[in-house]
Design a protein around this motif. Structure first.
Motif, mmCIF file in Angstrom:
data_model
loop_
_atom_site.group_PDB
_atom_site.id
_atom_site.type_symbol
_atom_site.label_atom_id
_atom_site.label_comp_id
_atom_site.label_asym_id
_atom_site.label_seq_id
_atom_site.Cartn_x
_atom_site.Cartn_y
_atom_site.Cartn_z
ATOM 1 N N ASN A 140 0.899 -1.331 -0.087
ATOM 2 C CA ASN A 140 -0.077 -0.004 -0.111
ATOM 3 C C ASN A 140 0.793 1.379 -0.133
ATOM 4 O O ASN A 140 0.290 2.400 0.284
ATOM 5 N N ILE A 156 1.452 -4.079 3.570
ATOM 6 C CA ILE A 156 0.345 -3.254 4.628
ATOM 7 C C ILE A 156 0.448 -3.944 6.036
ATOM 8 O O ILE A 156 0.906 -5.066 6.268
ATOM 9 N N HIS A 464 -13.044 -11.577 2.945
ATOM 10 C CA HIS A 464 -12.491 -10.555 3.715
ATOM 11 C C HIS A 464 -12.204 -10.649 5.174
ATOM 12 O O HIS A 464 -13.227 -11.202 5.708
ATOM 13 N N HIS A 471 -10.896 -1.153 3.091
ATOM 14 C CA HIS A 471 -10.280 -0.715 2.152
ATOM 15 C C HIS A 471 -10.869 0.408 1.272
ATOM 16 O O HIS A 471 -10.309 0.819 0.507
ATOM 17 N N HIS A 522 -12.909 -6.514 -6.022
ATOM 18 C CA HIS A 522 -11.582 -5.882 -6.548
ATOM 19 C C HIS A 522 -11.780 -5.303 -7.871
ATOM 20 O O HIS A 522 -10.616 -5.338 -8.552
ATOM 21 N N TRP A 537 -10.326 3.520 -3.621
ATOM 22 C CA TRP A 537 -10.036 1.884 -3.298
ATOM 23 C C TRP A 537 -8.685 1.778 -3.063
ATOM 24 O O TRP A 537 -7.976 2.128 -3.629
ATOM 25 N N ASN A 538 -8.494 0.933 -1.829
ATOM 26 C CA ASN A 538 -7.071 0.723 -1.434
ATOM 27 C C ASN A 538 -7.136 -0.903 -1.342
ATOM 28 O O ASN A 538 -8.007 -1.564 -1.425
ATOM 29 N N PRO A 540 -6.872 -4.173 0.482
ATOM 30 C CA PRO A 540 -7.169 -4.722 1.935
ATOM 31 C C PRO A 540 -5.843 -5.569 2.312
ATOM 32 O O PRO A 540 -4.991 -5.591 1.684
#
Length: 551
Positions: A140, A156, A464, A471, A522, A537-538, A540
């Motif tokens: 990230n 991350i 998830h 995220h 995603h 959007w990041n 996860p």
């Protein structure tokens, strides 16, 4: 690779798709030819190679002979060779077979395949050549020097709850120091997006525009469709949105089918997933699927802007390959062979940088020269104005396409512009009586042929860890309720193909957006399409997301 430490490598490749793996394979071969010993490290956010890979997929096979000259072609896990193809123009109930193959859309000599299976094969070959591959690690953050050069990346942090508090199982992410970073994240990569914005790498170029494709894999009764039989469809269920459907006959009575539509639609209630389900009710398609069984579902976005939307492909210490750069050929809607070729070009550049020990932009700019000398340029430049021509409607687009054919891509109006897909969305008041939502209110999912989003997400294998920072982040939280909800009607609840976004209304009439990030497949449509830059959007936690097996 362990957490909470510093890892050093010569080349870091972020992403285990076709472009990243091709980079690794070609670079490993070049290092062996040169007698150099360098470390190549590839990290993939998916739980395994292929678990986040989704594509049509019809592949031009020649690129594999170039990438793997010593491998017997029969080893490559293609499903079946294309034996027959047809383009069907669909009305609500009828169909018309176009008596010719439109320019650039022919599939003679191509193969149907599972791209996930192809990537697993490529990963095995890469590891045999000494490439280190680690899956389940999400990155990230890029690391920069004082001069702005990319010096590596950081995975991350894990063990953080949804409030941002450290839990007992907290682990700090690994810092990966690298002389050269290759961004192979796929469409709308979060690191690529940050890098492009940081260094204005899109300046003077068209904004990238995208389509969203929803795909299902079915098992059908024997004889419904022959292996290698390919259909592309136009028309029904919408003639106002660019795109169309595909149906690919596979071995063992399987069929891959989907609908890919441009995200430059104006109606804030338009729903590609719902359009896909309606498309399947057409008699031509329903007859193929009758008494069949859904096996898998997925959704992804594709970059369609073409040559004029490519960003600068390099900066100090970093190169961009594959879908992250936008290497997809329209109107063929094929990018796998171009992604692999871009990885090979990146490897050719990397070996020069490694030999010179020079990772500056002055050295890495050679990458763009390799691209221009390759078939990437030969395929993208002649159709450089194709997708932009459809911004003003399908009729204008087809007319423009005709002018490009006779002018070698130039058209009659020079370089055509694009707009960000999010900027094209109009306010809800423009569509209250004629919105996609109203026009399709009659439609109900039967759970046999057609499926709601939640059911389809189940067939994507998506999981998830719910105890993590979500995220998906709403930007501009103060203005979001008044702009994105009140003025646009929270379009994310419609365009998202995975039922991540819910507009909740309480007894007083107060509305708020609820985010079910655990459903996310995603595709990153929200990062692309939400008005006023409303959602980011990041990545996860590593290993989270869909778990595609056959796609």
């Amino acid at each position: 690779m362990n957490n909470n430490n510093i890892v050093k490598t010569d080349v870091l490749i972020i992403g285990g798709g076709p472009s990243g793996l091709a980079t690794a394979i070609r670079l490993a071969d070049l290092l062996k030819q040169k007698g150099l010993e360098k470390r190549i490290l590839l990290i993939e956010k998916g739980n395994s190679i292929g678990s986040h890979i989704l594509s049509g997929a019809i592949i031009k096979p020649k690129i594999f002979k170039d990438l793997l000259p010593d491998v017997d072609f029969s080893e490559i896990p293609f499903d079946t060779k294309v034996t027959k193809e047809s383009v069907m123009l669909l009305s609500k109930k009828g169909k018309f077979k176009i008596p010719f193959s439109p320019p650039y859309m022919g599939n003679k000599g191509n193969y149907c395949a599972s791209l996930g299976e192809i990537c697993r094969f490529l990963a095995k070959k890469a590891e045999e050549k000494g490439v280190e591959i680690y899956t389940g690690f999400a990155v990230n953050e890029l690391l920069y020097g004082e001069d702005g050069r990319v010096l590596g990346a950081k995975t991350i942090d894990t063990g953080i709850d949804h409030h941002g508090n450290k839990m007992e199982n907290f682990q700090e992410g690994s810092t990966i120091e690298s002389n050269l970073v290759i961004l192979a994240e796929g469409t709308r990569g979060n690191l690529t997006k940050i890098l492009i914005n940081k260094f204005a790498m899109q300046k003077g170029r068209n904004p990238q525009i995208y389509s969203l494709g929803c795909k299902e894999l079915w098992s059908v009764p024997e004889g419904r469709i022959k292996p290698g039989q390919v259909y592309n469809t136009m028309g029904f269920p919408t003639t106002k949105v660019f795109g169309g459907g595909f149906i690919y006959g596979l071995k063992d009575n399987k069929v891959a089918l989907g609908l890919a539509l441009g995200l430059d639609f104006a109606d804030p209630t338009f729903d590609t997933h719902k359009a896909f389900q309606i498309w399947k009710t057409h008699p031509f398609i329903a007859n193929i699927l009758k008494d069949g069984k859904l096996l898998e579902y997925g959704a992804k976005t594709m970059p369609e802007g073409g040559w004029y939307s490519l960003p600068s492909l390099f900066s100090d210490g970093v190169l961009i390959v594959g879908d992250s750069a936008g290497f997809l050929a329209m109107p063929a809607l094929k990018g796998i062979h171009l992604a692999i070729r871009s990885g090979m070009c990146a490897a050719e550049t990397a070996i020069i940088a490694l030999e010179k020990n020079d990772f500056s932009g002055m050295c890495l700019c050679e990458y763009e020269n390799y691209i221009k000398k390759s078939n990437i340029y030969k395929e993208l430049f002649p159709v450089r104005n194709f997708r932009q021509g459809f911004i003003n409607g399908l009729l204008a687009g087809f007319f423009n396409f005709g002018t490009q054919i006779v002018t070698c891509g130039a058209g009659f109006f020079g370089k055509l512009k694009t707009h960000h897909d999010s900027a094209v969305t109009k306010k809800l008041t423009k569509f209250r009586k004629n919105s996609f939502k109203e026009k399709t209110a009659y439609f109900e999912f039967d759970k046999t042929l057609t499926f709601d989003k939640a059911t389809d997400v189940y067939y994507s294998g998506t999981l998830h860890d719910e105890k993590q920072v979500p995220h998906l982040q709403v930007n501009n939280k103060e203005s979001y309720p008044t702009i994105n909800i009140k003025e646009y009607g929270a379009p994310c609840q419609f365009y998202c193909p995975a039922e991540v976004y819910e507009l909740h209304t309480d007894k007083t009439g107060h509305q708020e957006l609820r985010i079910h990030f655990e459903n996310c497949v995603h595709c990153k449509t929200c990062d692309i399409k939400e008005p006023a830059d409303g959602i980011t959007w990041n990545v996860p936690n590593g290993g989270n997301g869909p778990e595609y097996k056959y796609m």
